[in-house]
Write a protein that holds these residues in place. Sequence first.
Motif, PDB file in Angstrom:
ATOM      1  N   THR A  10      26.278  35.481  52.427  1.00 52.92           N
ATOM      2  CA  THR A  10      26.398  36.514  51.387  1.00 52.92           C
ATOM      3  C   THR A  10      27.099  37.758  51.915  1.00 52.92           C
ATOM      4  N   THR A  11      27.805  37.619  53.030  1.00 50.82           N
ATOM      5  CA  THR A  11      28.432  38.784  53.668  1.00 50.82           C
ATOM      6  C   THR A  11      29.402  39.485  52.732  1.00 50.82           C
ATOM      7  N   ASN A  12      30.337  38.733  52.172  1.00 52.53           N
ATOM      8  CA  ASN A  12      31.339  39.351  51.306  1.00 52.53           C
ATOM      9  C   ASN A  12      30.769  39.780  49.969  1.00 52.53           C
ATOM     10  N   TYR A  13      29.725  39.098  49.524  1.00 49.81           N
ATOM     11  CA  TYR A  13      29.094  39.491  48.256  1.00 49.81           C
ATOM     12  C   TYR A  13      28.528  40.899  48.371  1.00 49.81           C
ATOM     13  N   TYR A  14      27.865  41.200  49.481  1.00 51.24           N
ATOM     14  CA  TYR A  14      27.315  42.543  49.660  1.00 51.24           C
ATOM     15  C   TYR A  14      28.403  43.544  50.063  1.00 51.24           C
ATOM     16  N   ALA A  15      29.427  43.068  50.770  1.00 53.27           N
ATOM     17  CA  ALA A  15      30.533  43.964  51.127  1.00 53.27           C
ATOM     18  C   ALA A  15      31.321  44.385  49.893  1.00 53.27           C
ATOM     19  N   SER A  16      31.288  43.563  48.844  1.00 53.46           N
ATOM     20  CA  SER A  16      32.044  43.876  47.622  1.00 53.46           C
ATOM     21  C   SER A  16      31.522  45.120  46.915  1.00 53.46           C
ATOM     22  N   LYS A  17      30.332  45.593  47.278  1.00 53.27           N
ATOM     23  CA  LYS A  17      29.798  46.824  46.686  1.00 53.27           C
ATOM     24  C   LYS A  17      30.719  48.012  46.956  1.00 53.27           C
ATOM     25  N   GLN A  18      31.452  47.941  48.063  1.00 49.69           N
ATOM     26  CA  GLN A  18      32.297  49.068  48.468  1.00 49.69           C
ATOM     27  C   GLN A  18      33.673  49.046  47.802  1.00 49.69           C
ATOM     28  N   VAL A  19      34.018  47.961  47.103  1.00 49.16           N
ATOM     29  CA  VAL A  19      35.334  47.856  46.462  1.00 49.16           C
ATOM     30  C   VAL A  19      35.322  48.655  45.158  1.00 49.16           C
ATOM     31  N   LYS A  20      36.264  49.541  45.018  1.00 45.67           N
ATOM     32  CA  LYS A  20      36.333  50.391  43.836  1.00 45.67           C
ATOM     33  C   LYS A  20      37.192  49.746  42.746  1.00 45.67           C
ATOM     34  N   ASN A  21      36.850  50.021  41.526  1.00 42.41           N
ATOM     35  CA  ASN A  21      37.637  49.545  40.396  1.00 42.41           C
ATOM     36  C   ASN A  21      38.945  50.328  40.341  1.00 42.41           C
ATOM     37  N   PRO A  22      40.096  49.665  40.409  1.00 41.41           N
ATOM     38  CA  PRO A  22      41.372  50.387  40.342  1.00 41.41           C
ATOM     39  C   PRO A  22      41.629  51.004  38.976  1.00 41.41           C
ATOM     40  N   ILE A  23      40.857  50.591  37.975  1.00 42.78           N
ATOM     41  CA  ILE A  23      40.986  51.164  36.630  1.00 42.78           C
ATOM     42  C   ILE A  23      39.887  52.213  36.462  1.00 42.78           C
ATOM     43  N   ASP A  24      40.276  53.480  36.446  1.00 36.91           N
ATOM     44  CA  ASP A  24      39.276  54.542  36.354  1.00 36.91           C
ATOM     45  C   ASP A  24      38.921  54.908  34.921  1.00 36.91           C
ATOM     46  N   SER A  25      39.753  54.515  33.964  1.00 38.53           N
ATOM     47  CA  SER A  25      39.458  54.805  32.560  1.00 38.53           C
ATOM     48  C   SER A  25      40.239  53.832  31.683  1.00 38.53           C
ATOM     49  N   LEU A  26      39.796  53.700  30.443  1.00 39.18           N
ATOM     50  CA  LEU A  26      40.449  52.823  29.484  1.00 39.18           C
ATOM     51  C   LEU A  26      40.970  53.643  28.315  1.00 39.18           C
ATOM     52  N   SER A  27      42.217  53.425  27.985  1.00 45.40           N
ATOM     53  CA  SER A  27      42.751  54.054  26.778  1.00 45.40           C
ATOM     54  C   SER A  27      42.123  53.391  25.558  1.00 45.40           C
ATOM     55  N   GLU A  28      42.354  53.951  24.399  1.00 44.55           N
ATOM     56  CA  GLU A  28      41.789  53.373  23.176  1.00 44.55           C
ATOM     57  C   GLU A  28      42.277  51.939  22.975  1.00 44.55           C
ATOM     58  N   LYS A  29      43.540  51.728  23.255  1.00 46.02           N
ATOM     59  CA  LYS A  29      44.109  50.381  23.119  1.00 46.02           C
ATOM     60  C   LYS A  29      43.506  49.432  24.146  1.00 46.02           C
ATOM     61  N   ASP A  30      43.387  49.882  25.401  1.00 52.13           N
ATOM     62  CA  ASP A  30      42.835  49.033  26.451  1.00 52.13           C
ATOM     63  C   ASP A  30      41.353  48.764  26.224  1.00 52.13           C
ATOM     64  N   ALA A  31      40.644  49.744  25.707  1.00 50.35           N
ATOM     65  CA  ALA A  31      39.221  49.555  25.417  1.00 50.35           C
ATOM     66  C   ALA A  31      39.029  48.477  24.358  1.00 50.35           C
ATOM     67  N   ALA A  32      39.881  48.485  23.347  1.00 47.72           N
ATOM     68  CA  ALA A  32      39.801  47.461  22.296  1.00 47.72           C
ATOM     69  C   ALA A  32      40.109  46.082  22.870  1.00 47.72           C
ATOM     70  N   GLU A  33      41.095  46.023  23.758  1.00 49.07           N
ATOM     71  CA  GLU A  33      41.441  44.748  24.378  1.00 49.07           C
ATOM     72  C   GLU A  33      40.324  44.270  25.306  1.00 49.07           C
ATOM     73  N   ALA A  34      39.726  45.191  26.052  1.00 44.57           N
ATOM     74  CA  ALA A  34      38.625  44.841  26.946  1.00 44.57           C
ATOM     75  C   ALA A  34      37.433  44.322  26.146  1.00 44.57           C
ATOM     76  N   GLU A  35      37.153  44.938  25.012  1.00 50.04           N
ATOM     77  CA  GLU A  35      36.054  44.468  24.163  1.00 50.04           C
ATOM     78  C   GLU A  35      36.350  43.066  23.636  1.00 50.04           C
ATOM     79  N   ARG A  36      37.597  42.830  23.238  1.00 51.27           N
ATOM     80  CA  ARG A  36      37.994  41.503  22.750  1.00 51.27           C
ATOM     81  C   ARG A  36      37.810  40.453  23.834  1.00 51.27           C
ATOM     82  N   LEU A  37      38.235  40.774  25.045  1.00 51.02           N
ATOM     83  CA  LEU A  37      38.090  39.842  26.161  1.00 51.02           C
ATOM     84  C   LEU A  37      36.618  39.599  26.487  1.00 51.02           C
TER      85      LEU A  37
END
Length: 215
Positions: free
Chosen positions: A84-111
């Motif tokens: 489980t080494t990488n599973y716990y190490a993944s806690k430190q990986v940051k999301n490269p997407i810091d915010s969602l535009s209105e269009k992206d939020a709608a697409e993310a909800e659809r997905l």
Amino acid sequence: MMNKLSIITVLSAIAVLVSCSDVKRTPGSVYMPDMAYSRAYETYADHSNLKDAGINYTNMPVAGTISRGEEMPFPLAKDKAGDTTNYYASKQVKNPIDSLSEKDAAEAERLYLINCGICHGAQLNGNGPLYKDGTGPYPIAPRNLIADPVVSVMPEGQMFYSVAYGKNLMGSYASQLTRQQRWMVIKYIKNKQLKAKATAAPAATTPAPAATAAK
């Protein structure tokens, strides 16, 4: 004048005959020879000559390179069984997407609704069609993404690991969602979690009764 025409005619005939010969000669000057004669091995080209020369060529891309269209790479590989080494190490990986535009939020909800809602529900409460208040085909309620004490505070990098490689009863969604789409869905879930926490009413507190002396 006739002699000159005869000479020109004879020379022209010789030039035509020579040019039509099947004898291969030098091509003369080539404009931009590096482009005309590539020194690199082309895709699907025959590399048997390298093997004959004792050079082992695997046709694999150089480690660390990213193919076109595969942006937002995830630096951690899937753990081997029992690790489980990488599973716990993944806690430190940051999301490269810091915010969602209105269009992206709608697409993310659809997905999310297409890929995640069937288990975790449209309201992210774990009550999707597969569980359906216990009457669905799935006997165990999936994780409540809003209220579950583990998932509700899970770092985004660890969520990405679970979506990409699968975790416990949840399978991998790497073939259904691109890396960017996975990060978008995770940001959508985190936004929902933050909104739920912000709108949650504070728990009512009742003052403890004052101690009285025993009579």
